[in-house]
Design a protein around this motif. Sequence first.
Motif, PDB file in Angstrom:
ATOM      1  N   GLU A 505       0.681  -1.268  -0.094  1.00 24.70           N
ATOM      2  CA  GLU A 505      -0.114   0.068   0.013  1.00 24.70           C
ATOM      3  C   GLU A 505       1.085   1.159   0.031  1.00 24.70           C
ATOM      4  OE1 GLU A 505      -3.166   0.348  -0.116  1.00 24.70           O
ATOM      5  OE2 GLU A 505      -3.695  -1.712  -0.357  1.00 24.70           O
ATOM      6  N   ARG A 506       1.821   1.367   0.783  1.00 27.03           N
ATOM      7  CA  ARG A 506       2.754   2.292   0.780  1.00 27.03           C
ATOM      8  C   ARG A 506       3.510   2.646  -0.672  1.00 27.03           C
ATOM      9  NH1 ARG A 506       5.877   0.615   4.457  1.00 27.03           N
ATOM     10  NH2 ARG A 506       4.479   1.189   6.122  1.00 27.03           N
ATOM     11  N   GLU A 507       3.970   1.596  -1.176  1.00 27.88           N
ATOM     12  CA  GLU A 507       4.589   1.771  -2.569  1.00 27.88           C
ATOM     13  C   GLU A 507       3.459   2.346  -3.546  1.00 27.88           C
ATOM     14  OE1 GLU A 507       7.749   1.610  -5.065  1.00 27.88           O
ATOM     15  OE2 GLU A 507       7.559   1.251  -3.022  1.00 27.88           O
ATOM     16  N   LYS A 508       1.988   1.700  -3.468  1.00 26.05           N
ATOM     17  CA  LYS A 508       1.162   2.398  -4.170  1.00 26.05           C
ATOM     18  C   LYS A 508       0.759   3.888  -4.190  1.00 26.05           C
ATOM     19  CE  LYS A 508      -3.554   1.113  -5.888  1.00 26.05           C
ATOM     20  NZ  LYS A 508      -4.637   0.116  -5.722  1.00 26.05           N
ATOM     21  N   THR A 509       0.924   4.142  -2.923  1.00 27.58           N
ATOM     22  CA  THR A 509       0.542   5.577  -2.561  1.00 27.58           C
ATOM     23  C   THR A 509       1.827   6.437  -3.066  1.00 27.58           C
ATOM     24  OG1 THR A 509      -0.727   5.004  -0.753  1.00 27.58           O
ATOM     25  CG2 THR A 509       0.083   7.371  -0.713  1.00 27.58           C
ATOM     26  N   ARG A 510       3.010   6.072  -2.838  1.00 27.10           N
ATOM     27  CA  ARG A 510       4.229   6.885  -3.486  1.00 27.10           C
ATOM     28  C   ARG A 510       4.047   6.960  -4.896  1.00 27.10           C
ATOM     29  NH1 ARG A 510       8.896   6.000  -5.502  1.00 27.10           N
ATOM     30  NH2 ARG A 510       8.665   3.620  -5.417  1.00 27.10           N
ATOM     31  N   LYS A 511       3.803   5.835  -5.382  1.00 33.53           N
ATOM     32  CA  LYS A 511       3.766   6.126  -7.017  1.00 33.53           C
ATOM     33  C   LYS A 511       2.733   6.920  -7.601  1.00 33.53           C
ATOM     34  CE  LYS A 511       5.275   1.565  -8.131  1.00 33.53           C
ATOM     35  NZ  LYS A 511       5.148   0.123  -8.743  1.00 33.53           N
ATOM     36  N   GLU A 512       1.409   6.974  -6.770  1.00 33.73           N
ATOM     37  CA  GLU A 512       0.289   7.902  -7.185  1.00 33.73           C
ATOM     38  C   GLU A 512       0.794   9.454  -6.820  1.00 33.73           C
ATOM     39  OE1 GLU A 512      -3.165   6.809  -5.106  1.00 33.73           O
ATOM     40  OE2 GLU A 512      -3.555   5.003  -6.427  1.00 33.73           O
ATOM     41  N   VAL A 513       1.519   9.613  -5.618  1.00 39.53           N
ATOM     42  CA  VAL A 513       1.847  10.980  -5.318  1.00 39.53           C
ATOM     43  C   VAL A 513       2.915  11.591  -6.511  1.00 39.53           C
ATOM     44  CG1 VAL A 513       3.298  12.418  -3.549  1.00 39.53           C
ATOM     45  CG2 VAL A 513       1.400  10.689  -2.978  1.00 39.53           C
ATOM     46  N   ASP A 514       3.835  10.383  -7.025  1.00 44.93           N
ATOM     47  CA  ASP A 514       4.865  10.893  -7.887  1.00 44.93           C
ATOM     48  C   ASP A 514       4.156  11.253  -9.239  1.00 44.93           C
ATOM     49  OD1 ASP A 514       6.838  10.466  -6.220  1.00 44.93           O
ATOM     50  OD2 ASP A 514       7.368   8.475  -6.844  1.00 44.93           O
ATOM     51  N   LYS A 515       3.264  10.485  -9.540  1.00 47.60           N
ATOM     52  CA  LYS A 515       2.466  10.916 -10.721  1.00 47.60           C
ATOM     53  C   LYS A 515       1.605  12.362 -10.642  1.00 47.60           C
ATOM     54  CE  LYS A 515      -1.153   8.803 -13.855  1.00 47.60           C
ATOM     55  NZ  LYS A 515      -2.051   7.610 -14.155  1.00 47.60           N
ATOM     56  N   TYR A 516       0.813  12.548  -9.693  1.00 46.71           N
ATOM     57  CA  TYR A 516       0.327  13.481  -9.416  1.00 46.71           C
ATOM     58  C   TYR A 516       1.255  14.999  -9.391  1.00 46.71           C
ATOM     59  CZ  TYR A 516      -2.800  17.202  -7.225  1.00 46.71           C
ATOM     60  OH  TYR A 516      -3.338  18.373  -7.371  1.00 46.71           O
ATOM     61  N   SER A 517       2.448  14.801  -8.938  1.00 46.96           N
ATOM     62  CA  SER A 517       3.451  15.864  -9.051  1.00 46.96           C
ATOM     63  C   SER A 517       3.844  16.106 -10.255  1.00 46.96           C
ATOM     64  CB  SER A 517       4.392  15.262  -8.043  1.00 46.96           C
ATOM     65  OG  SER A 517       4.012  15.169  -6.687  1.00 46.96           O
ATOM     66  N   ARG A 518       4.159  15.043 -11.010  1.00 47.04           N
ATOM     67  CA  ARG A 518       4.558  15.494 -12.444  1.00 47.04           C
ATOM     68  C   ARG A 518       3.479  16.024 -13.312  1.00 47.04           C
ATOM     69  NH1 ARG A 518       6.788  10.266 -11.668  1.00 47.04           N
ATOM     70  NH2 ARG A 518       5.153   9.194 -12.774  1.00 47.04           N
ATOM     71  N   GLU A 519       2.283  15.491 -13.093  1.00 43.12           N
ATOM     72  CA  GLU A 519       0.885  15.962 -13.958  1.00 43.12           C
ATOM     73  C   GLU A 519       0.691  17.542 -13.460  1.00 43.12           C
ATOM     74  OE1 GLU A 519      -1.784  13.243 -13.592  1.00 43.12           O
ATOM     75  OE2 GLU A 519      -0.967  11.615 -15.093  1.00 43.12           O
TER      76      GLU A 519
END
Length: 536
Positions: A505-519
């Motif tokens: 779950e922690r790995e999934k949340t980190r990936k979503e935050v990274d994606k939102y930061s790029r977009e």
Amino acid sequence: MDFSIKNILNSILEFWKKLTTAQKVVLLVAPLIVAIALFSLIFWASRPEYVALFNRLNVTEAGQITAKLQELNYPYKLAEGGTTILVPQKDVAEVRLQLANAGLPKESTFSFENLDQIRLGETDADRKLRFVLGLQNELEKTIKTLDGVDYARVHIVMPEESLFLEEQKQATAAVTVKTTYGTALNEDQVRAIANLLAYSVEGLTTENVSIVDTNGNVLSDFLSANNTPHKLTANQIQVQQAVETNIQKSVQSMLDKVFGSGSTVVRANAKINFDQRTITSQISENGALVSRQETAESSTNEVAPGGVVGVDPNTYDGITGYPVAGAGATNSSSERSSITENYQPSVVQEETVVSPGQIERLTISVMADADSISEQQLENIEAVVATATGIDLDRGDLIQVARLPFNKNSILEHQAALEELARQERFMLYVQLAAGLLAALLLLIIILRLRSKKNKELEQLTLEQEEKLVTLEEAEKLLAAQMEAERQAELKLARRKVKTTEEIEREKTRKEVDKYSRENPDEVARLVRAWLAEEQ
């Protein structure tokens, strides 16, 4: 691994203790030899190469040059008894320029350049003397350029001019030459030196030139050979010796093949005529008849009978006293004939040139060893040698063959010396063989000892391993413990590879935050500023 100094030193000591004595010696000596060789090579390569700066100097010039070199702090070496000065090759040009600026080497003799100087109060005799000295120096320089001449001195005597021709003396010259080591001047070179002086000095002839070497030998005797025809020249002596040597070798080799070496001794003496003669002969013969003249004359005279007046016409015989009949009449007649023949004479002229080098007389002596040759063989030797050498008894040639015991002491001593030398060579061969065998034996002993030592070490290691043997039960326990340790290690590795639910779950949340930061980078920046403001 511990790389501390103490640990390194301990490792080195342990390694040193494990080495054998031979290995220790090699380990110490080999670097020392390499270091010495390297040092020698560096020293040899860095050593300067010395070349000749000046050679053939006299003592005064050499002293002046060496003093100047010491003043200029240039290294130098002396060679050939101090007559040659050597300097490093890299300094040759510079040193020569420095010495030239200092006026070295100085010329201590006169030359023609001195005649350009006019001296106050100089007389004609002084100027003539300077001319002679300059001429001597120039001739010395020219003679030194000849091959084989190392040094030369020339002395010229110019006589005073006389008013009377019969009182005028001739010029003379003397030359002293020093040849290089191992060389000698031949007659052509000596004649060249004499001609050089004769054509350089006015009134000088080759007969008045004396040439000697530094050993006191007169080299110019053959120049006056015409005045002393009985004396042989050097070339003539060489020709005579060559003829005699050729005859001796020919006869000696022939006798050695028959009787062996050392059984005979041959000596020859040849008298050679070196005169060149020209023989001219004329032979007159009757030639062809050119003219013939024959003359014949006859005459008859008759006188009538009668007498002179006053004379008795009767003539009486003075012996018998009776008158002679017809005495009163006279009759006479004459006849003459002559023949004249003219011939063209025929003359044959022959001219024969006899070349020099003809053998006038030849004498040969043969000494035969009495122990090797019998009396009966002497006649055969004499006949064979006479035929081989062309002995002519009519010419006065002579051959003598004698049979005498030879002194064999020198031969025996030579044979003894050869045997001693052979014995020493055999002894040295035996010593070398013994040394080789001894070295091989020592090497074999060393190899055997090394092998025995290794065998002992292997035996000791085997004993230690045997002492460390465990029972079957202990081996099973050790094997089970080792397998358990391996299983625990595999479990730890598997745990590291398998992730928990929280980690996922922690790995999934980190990936979503990274994606939102790029977009949405602006929104993220605004959000970060808001968090910072709240913290303040």
